[in-house]
Design a protein around this motif. Structure first.
Motif, PDB file in Angstrom:
ATOM      1  N   ARG A  39       0.809  -1.220   0.000  1.00  0.00           N
ATOM      2  CA  ARG A  39       0.000   0.000   0.000  1.00  0.00           C
ATOM      3  C   ARG A  39       0.840   1.267   0.000  1.00  0.00           C
ATOM      4  O   ARG A  39       0.419   2.308  -0.499  1.00  0.00           O
ATOM      5  CB  ARG A  39      -0.916   0.007   1.227  1.00  0.00           C
ATOM      6  CG  ARG A  39      -1.855  -1.193   1.311  1.00  0.00           C
ATOM      7  CD  ARG A  39      -2.821  -1.036   2.476  1.00  0.00           C
ATOM      8  NE  ARG A  39      -3.591  -2.254   2.663  1.00  0.00           N
ATOM      9  CZ  ARG A  39      -3.299  -3.202   3.541  1.00  0.00           C
ATOM     10  NH1 ARG A  39      -2.239  -3.056   4.322  1.00  0.00           N
ATOM     11  NH2 ARG A  39      -4.036  -4.275   3.658  1.00  0.00           N
ATOM     12  N   ARG A  40       2.017   1.190   0.591  1.00  0.00           N
ATOM     13  CA  ARG A  40       2.830   2.402   0.749  1.00  0.00           C
ATOM     14  C   ARG A  40       4.295   2.019   0.876  1.00  0.00           C
ATOM     15  O   ARG A  40       4.620   0.987   1.472  1.00  0.00           O
ATOM     16  CB  ARG A  40       2.371   3.171   1.988  1.00  0.00           C
ATOM     17  CG  ARG A  40       3.083   4.500   2.227  1.00  0.00           C
ATOM     18  CD  ARG A  40       2.549   5.145   3.496  1.00  0.00           C
ATOM     19  NE  ARG A  40       3.360   6.277   3.914  1.00  0.00           N
ATOM     20  CZ  ARG A  40       3.356   6.803   5.153  1.00  0.00           C
ATOM     21  NH1 ARG A  40       2.568   6.296   6.075  1.00  0.00           N
ATOM     22  NH2 ARG A  40       4.126   7.815   5.462  1.00  0.00           N
ATOM     23  N   ILE A  41       5.173   2.851   0.326  1.00  0.00           N
ATOM     24  CA  ILE A  41       6.623   2.654   0.430  1.00  0.00           C
ATOM     25  C   ILE A  41       7.244   3.895   1.052  1.00  0.00           C
ATOM     26  O   ILE A  41       6.958   5.024   0.627  1.00  0.00           O
ATOM     27  CB  ILE A  41       7.267   2.413  -0.949  1.00  0.00           C
ATOM     28  CG1 ILE A  41       6.646   1.196  -1.641  1.00  0.00           C
ATOM     29  CG2 ILE A  41       8.775   2.227  -0.813  1.00  0.00           C
ATOM     30  CD1 ILE A  41       7.165   0.975  -3.059  1.00  0.00           C
ATOM     31  N   VAL A  42       8.087   3.688   2.049  1.00  0.00           N
ATOM     32  CA  VAL A  42       8.845   4.771   2.674  1.00  0.00           C
ATOM     33  C   VAL A  42      10.323   4.396   2.610  1.00  0.00           C
ATOM     34  O   VAL A  42      10.730   3.359   3.137  1.00  0.00           O
ATOM     35  CB  VAL A  42       8.431   5.000   4.138  1.00  0.00           C
ATOM     36  CG1 VAL A  42       9.276   6.109   4.762  1.00  0.00           C
ATOM     37  CG2 VAL A  42       6.945   5.338   4.238  1.00  0.00           C
ATOM     38  N   LEU A  43      11.116   5.238   1.963  1.00  0.00           N
ATOM     39  CA  LEU A  43      12.547   5.004   1.906  1.00  0.00           C
ATOM     40  C   LEU A  43      13.233   5.705   3.070  1.00  0.00           C
ATOM     41  O   LEU A  43      12.912   6.851   3.397  1.00  0.00           O
ATOM     42  CB  LEU A  43      13.133   5.507   0.584  1.00  0.00           C
ATOM     43  CG  LEU A  43      12.569   4.911  -0.709  1.00  0.00           C
ATOM     44  CD1 LEU A  43      13.426   5.338  -1.901  1.00  0.00           C
ATOM     45  CD2 LEU A  43      12.480   3.395  -0.641  1.00  0.00           C
ATOM     46  N   LEU A  44      14.183   5.025   3.680  1.00  0.00           N
ATOM     47  CA  LEU A  44      14.927   5.542   4.816  1.00  0.00           C
ATOM     48  C   LEU A  44      16.405   5.654   4.451  1.00  0.00           C
ATOM     49  O   LEU A  44      16.947   4.779   3.777  1.00  0.00           O
ATOM     50  CB  LEU A  44      14.787   4.610   6.027  1.00  0.00           C
ATOM     51  CG  LEU A  44      13.368   4.217   6.450  1.00  0.00           C
ATOM     52  CD1 LEU A  44      13.439   3.192   7.579  1.00  0.00           C
ATOM     53  CD2 LEU A  44      12.571   5.440   6.886  1.00  0.00           C
ATOM     54  N   THR A  45      17.048   6.714   4.916  1.00  0.00           N
ATOM     55  CA  THR A  45      18.495   6.825   4.821  1.00  0.00           C
ATOM     56  C   THR A  45      19.049   6.650   6.223  1.00  0.00           C
ATOM     57  O   THR A  45      18.840   7.492   7.097  1.00  0.00           O
ATOM     58  CB  THR A  45      18.924   8.175   4.221  1.00  0.00           C
ATOM     59  OG1 THR A  45      18.379   8.292   2.897  1.00  0.00           O
ATOM     60  CG2 THR A  45      20.442   8.282   4.146  1.00  0.00           C
ATOM     61  N   LEU A  46      19.737   5.535   6.446  1.00  0.00           N
ATOM     62  CA  LEU A  46      20.175   5.145   7.787  1.00  0.00           C
ATOM     63  C   LEU A  46      21.637   5.497   8.052  1.00  0.00           C
ATOM     64  O   LEU A  46      22.223   5.020   9.026  1.00  0.00           O
ATOM     65  CB  LEU A  46      19.938   3.639   7.979  1.00  0.00           C
ATOM     66  CG  LEU A  46      18.477   3.202   7.800  1.00  0.00           C
ATOM     67  CD1 LEU A  46      18.350   1.698   7.892  1.00  0.00           C
ATOM     68  CD2 LEU A  46      17.570   3.891   8.813  1.00  0.00           C
ATOM     69  N   GLY A  47      22.196   6.319   7.213  1.00  0.00           N
ATOM     70  CA  GLY A  47      23.577   6.737   7.348  1.00  0.00           C
ATOM     71  C   GLY A  47      24.197   6.872   5.967  1.00  0.00           C
ATOM     72  O   GLY A  47      23.493   6.860   4.945  1.00  0.00           O
ATOM     73  N   TRP A  48      25.502   6.998   5.952  1.00  0.00           N
ATOM     74  CA  TRP A  48      26.253   7.073   4.704  1.00  0.00           C
ATOM     75  C   TRP A  48      27.545   6.302   4.875  1.00  0.00           C
ATOM     76  O   TRP A  48      27.979   6.011   6.001  1.00  0.00           O
ATOM     77  CB  TRP A  48      26.582   8.528   4.336  1.00  0.00           C
ATOM     78  CG  TRP A  48      25.376   9.341   4.032  1.00  0.00           C
ATOM     79  CD1 TRP A  48      24.775   9.538   2.823  1.00  0.00           C
ATOM     80  CD2 TRP A  48      24.588  10.071   4.984  1.00  0.00           C
ATOM     81  NE1 TRP A  48      23.666  10.343   2.958  1.00  0.00           N
ATOM     82  CE2 TRP A  48      23.537  10.682   4.268  1.00  0.00           C
ATOM     83  CE3 TRP A  48      24.682  10.267   6.364  1.00  0.00           C
ATOM     84  CZ2 TRP A  48      22.583  11.477   4.901  1.00  0.00           C
ATOM     85  CZ3 TRP A  48      23.727  11.046   6.996  1.00  0.00           C
ATOM     86  CH2 TRP A  48      22.697  11.650   6.255  1.00  0.00           C
ATOM     87  N   GLU A  49      28.165   5.974   3.766  1.00  0.00           N
ATOM     88  CA  GLU A  49      29.492   5.382   3.799  1.00  0.00           C
ATOM     89  C   GLU A  49      30.352   6.066   2.749  1.00  0.00           C
ATOM     90  O   GLU A  49      29.949   6.212   1.590  1.00  0.00           O
ATOM     91  CB  GLU A  49      29.438   3.871   3.593  1.00  0.00           C
ATOM     92  CG  GLU A  49      28.486   3.396   2.535  1.00  0.00           C
ATOM     93  CD  GLU A  49      28.139   1.934   2.687  1.00  0.00           C
ATOM     94  OE1 GLU A  49      28.784   1.223   3.478  1.00  0.00           O
ATOM     95  OE2 GLU A  49      27.209   1.488   2.002  1.00  0.00           O
ATOM     96  N   GLU A  50      31.511   6.526   3.188  1.00  0.00           N
ATOM     97  CA  GLU A  50      32.466   7.164   2.303  1.00  0.00           C
ATOM     98  C   GLU A  50      33.510   6.124   1.936  1.00  0.00           C
ATOM     99  O   GLU A  50      34.209   5.588   2.807  1.00  0.00           O
ATOM    100  CB  GLU A  50      33.082   8.381   2.995  1.00  0.00           C
ATOM    101  CG  GLU A  50      32.030   9.439   3.322  1.00  0.00           C
ATOM    102  CD  GLU A  50      32.574  10.607   4.117  1.00  0.00           C
ATOM    103  OE1 GLU A  50      33.752  10.545   4.540  1.00  0.00           O
ATOM    104  OE2 GLU A  50      31.812  11.576   4.326  1.00  0.00           O
ATOM    105  N   LEU A  51      33.625   5.850   0.631  1.00  0.00           N
ATOM    106  CA  LEU A  51      34.399   4.694   0.196  1.00  0.00           C
ATOM    107  C   LEU A  51      34.858   4.848  -1.237  1.00  0.00           C
ATOM    108  O   LEU A  51      34.334   5.681  -1.982  1.00  0.00           O
ATOM    109  CB  LEU A  51      33.558   3.428   0.364  1.00  0.00           C
ATOM    110  CG  LEU A  51      32.403   3.135  -0.602  1.00  0.00           C
ATOM    111  CD1 LEU A  51      31.784   1.776  -0.293  1.00  0.00           C
ATOM    112  CD2 LEU A  51      31.333   4.178  -0.614  1.00  0.00           C
ATOM    113  N   PRO A  52      35.823   4.047  -1.667  1.00  0.00           N
ATOM    114  CA  PRO A  52      36.236   4.089  -3.070  1.00  0.00           C
ATOM    115  C   PRO A  52      35.110   3.626  -3.991  1.00  0.00           C
ATOM    116  O   PRO A  52      34.377   2.685  -3.669  1.00  0.00           O
ATOM    117  CB  PRO A  52      37.407   3.111  -3.122  1.00  0.00           C
ATOM    118  CG  PRO A  52      37.871   2.963  -1.716  1.00  0.00           C
ATOM    119  CD  PRO A  52      36.655   3.140  -0.860  1.00  0.00           C
TER     120      PRO A  52
END
Length: 265
Positions: A5-18
């Protein structure tokens, strides 16, 4: 036919990488700041969560960080002072107790680190080969950033699949091994028609999909073998007319997050 019925995208952090972690053979020295994804799907019976982000203790505690993240080339980044999952859910107006099931694409530390929130509470879907590898007791998984401390809890109610399986009405886990032995992506059928194919780490970036470029991080296979899962996901998406979403694209993820937020508001 019942669907999501519904989609919620979450950003749970970041990663800095090659960039070479995401695209095999990318130019040396090219770096990216990639989002750490989580997806909430409103299904029959409640919310299903796909992936759980980092285990914050392994990042915030200096001794644990030295133990689990000793290489300065890879830098995990948390979004705030609290638990990323709890903060992201609060921002979406959803309680942790509203989540009735969890599925993990694979057991890497940026995807399985939040499983501590669900031990003894809800079922957790995983591929059998992935869990067997993670719990093997061999030192190799940790060398590939699969940390047993994240998921070796007897209270976790594992639901182990062997290949493709519907894990909720409108949600099918698709085996896309290569990045890890039991990596799975997800096909999401929407209630009103249409849907998405979420590749997760079977294809980190748009160029993995559009140019069919192998991923840079693999376990037990040649890098070229990771193109086959990409092609399979592309075929599923084209056959159904669904959008294929890469797992860590720093442009696609925030754009789609905002698009879905506006759509359901």
């Amino acid at each position: 036919m019942s669907g999501v019925r519904r989609i919620v995208l979450l950003t749970l952090g970041w990663e800095e990488l090659p960039k070479s972690v995401s695209v095999h053979g990318a130019p040396p020295g090219r770096r990216l700041r990639e989002p750490v994804p989580g997806i909430l799907l409103e299904c029959d019976g409640g919310w299903l969560l796909l992936d759980t982000g980092f285990n914050t203790a392994l990042i915030r505690d200096p001794a644990l960080r030295r133990r689990f993240y000793p290489d300065p080339v890879y830098r995990p980044v948390l979004p705030g002072p609290g638990e990323p999952l709890e903060e992201a859910l609060a921002g979406a107006g959803i309680e942790l107790t509203d989540i009735h099931a969890v599925a993990v694409s694979h057991l890497h530390s940026d995807h399985a680190g939040g499983l501590k929130h669900f031990a003894g509470r809800v079922p957790v879907h995983v591929q059998r080969t992935e869990l067997a590898y993670g719990l093997s007791g061999h030192p190799e998984p940790e060398g590939h950033s699969i940390y047993r401390v994240d998921f070796d809890d007897p209270r976790i109610d594992w639901r182990q699949a062997e290949g493709d399986v519907e894990i909720a009405p409108g949600v099918t886990a698709v085996l896309t091994a290569g990045h890890t032995p039991g990596h799975q992506s997800f096909v999401v059928d929407l209630e009103g028609g249409g849907g998405f194919v979420f590749a997760f780490d079977a294809a980190d970036l748009t160029e993995n999909i559009e140019r069919e470029l192998p991923v840079g991080s693999v376990i037990g296979v040649d890098h070229a073998k990771t193109v086959e899962p990409i092609r399979r996901l592309k075929h599923i998406a084209a056959e159904r007319g669904y959008r294929l979403v890469p797992g860590h694209d720093p442009d696609v993820w925030p754009s789609l997050t905002a698009e879905l937020r506006d759509y359901y508001t």
